[in-house]
Design a protein around this motif. Sequence first.
Motif, PDB file in Angstrom:
ATOM      1  N   VAL A   1       0.863  -1.183   0.000  1.00 33.38           N
ATOM      2  CA  VAL A   1       0.000   0.000   0.000  1.00 33.38           C
ATOM      3  C   VAL A   1       0.902   1.236   0.000  1.00 33.38           C
ATOM      4  CG1 VAL A   1      -1.940   1.162   1.117  1.00 33.38           C
ATOM      5  CG2 VAL A   1      -1.714  -1.327   1.280  1.00 33.38           C
TER       6      VAL A   1
ATOM      7  N   ASP B   1      -1.881  -2.136   7.072  1.00 39.93           N
ATOM      8  CA  ASP B   1      -2.637  -1.962   5.835  1.00 39.93           C
ATOM      9  C   ASP B   1      -2.096  -2.845   4.717  1.00 39.93           C
ATOM     10  OD1 ASP B   1      -0.312  -0.483   5.573  1.00 39.93           O
ATOM     11  OD2 ASP B   1      -1.276   1.337   4.814  1.00 39.93           O
ATOM     12  N   ASP B   2      -0.790  -3.085   4.686  1.00 39.89           N
ATOM     13  CA  ASP B   2      -0.238  -4.017   3.705  1.00 39.89           C
ATOM     14  C   ASP B   2      -0.837  -5.407   3.892  1.00 39.89           C
ATOM     15  OD1 ASP B   2       1.403  -2.219   2.399  1.00 39.89           O
ATOM     16  OD2 ASP B   2       3.248  -2.861   3.379  1.00 39.89           O
TER      17      ASP B   2
ATOM     18  N   ARG C   1      -3.651  -6.221   5.376  1.00 37.11           N
ATOM     19  CA  ARG C   1      -5.072  -6.215   5.029  1.00 37.11           C
ATOM     20  C   ARG C   1      -5.266  -6.289   3.521  1.00 37.11           C
ATOM     21  NH1 ARG C   1      -7.100  -1.497   9.271  1.00 37.11           N
ATOM     22  NH2 ARG C   1      -7.492  -2.889  11.064  1.00 37.11           N
ATOM     23  N   ALA C   2      -4.465  -5.532   2.782  1.00 37.43           N
ATOM     24  CA  ALA C   2      -4.587  -5.555   1.322  1.00 37.43           C
ATOM     25  C   ALA C   2      -4.225  -6.925   0.763  1.00 37.43           C
ATOM     26  CB  ALA C   2      -3.688  -4.482   0.711  1.00 37.43           C
TER      27      ALA C   2
END
Length: 283
Positions: free
Chosen positions: A37, A100-101, A103-104
């Motif tokens: 991300v 966030d990485d 989650r992505a």
Amino acid sequence: MNIGLGLPIDDPAQLPAWARRADTGPFSTLGLLDRLVYDNPEPLVTLAALAGATSRIRVQTEVLLAPHHSTALLAKQTATLDRLSDGRFTLGIGVGGRLDDCRAAGIDFHRRGHRLDEQMTLLRRAWSGEPYGDGIGPIGPAPARCGGPEVLFGGFAPAALERVGRFGDGFLGAALPPRHMSGLFRGVEAIWQKYDRPGRPRLVAQVSVALGPRTTVDLARRNLHDYYEFTGRADYMANGLLTTTRQIREATDALSDIGADEVMLYCWAPDIDQIDRLTDALF
């Protein structure tokens, strides 16, 4: 001691020109970071292009966040890159630290270390030409280097150092002054002996650099600050940027003194003249 270059991520289209110029000079390796991300080029795709644009210099991820990747596909991609580069590929690898990485990528943030351990067992199996699993045949192509590309683990936690002894060829340490890096290096060497590994681990250090006019240095600091903002230590990281010939020489000498086999100078400014300035500074 070898000196490598970490590549800027501002404009991926300029990286082949960086690679070609570096290939004609004294630098040993081109490194490229990995995030999901973020506005950076995907490292394996990019390094494949750079390997094709060069003939001598090594290419290296520093570090690839392996838990974000499909393991079987990663085995094929890394073996292919090692083969296409004629064994000039080093897989710097780690777990990453951004929620966030994860989650992505659709993975559990809290189990990414366990996932990496499982991945390394499967990667080593695939690179050796063995069947990937029950009812699954081998995954090719065979890498240029027997047993797979060189693997360096990055990180600070004890688990990262332990992986060097279990699975790796060496360690890549970043963003620490030499007196602290020395402790990590000695820890890696102790773990290497604990696992009764032959020879010695390869020890690589990374420092952040920018040489040039004030505008160039200011841009590099902004880039560095933006990249590390998620850590809560962005100011510390930006303030650690080495911006003079003397600072860079002192850092590389100090890292050599503690046993570094290679120092990666990570360039946070995008102008290609960084290569010539760093060459003049160190060689």
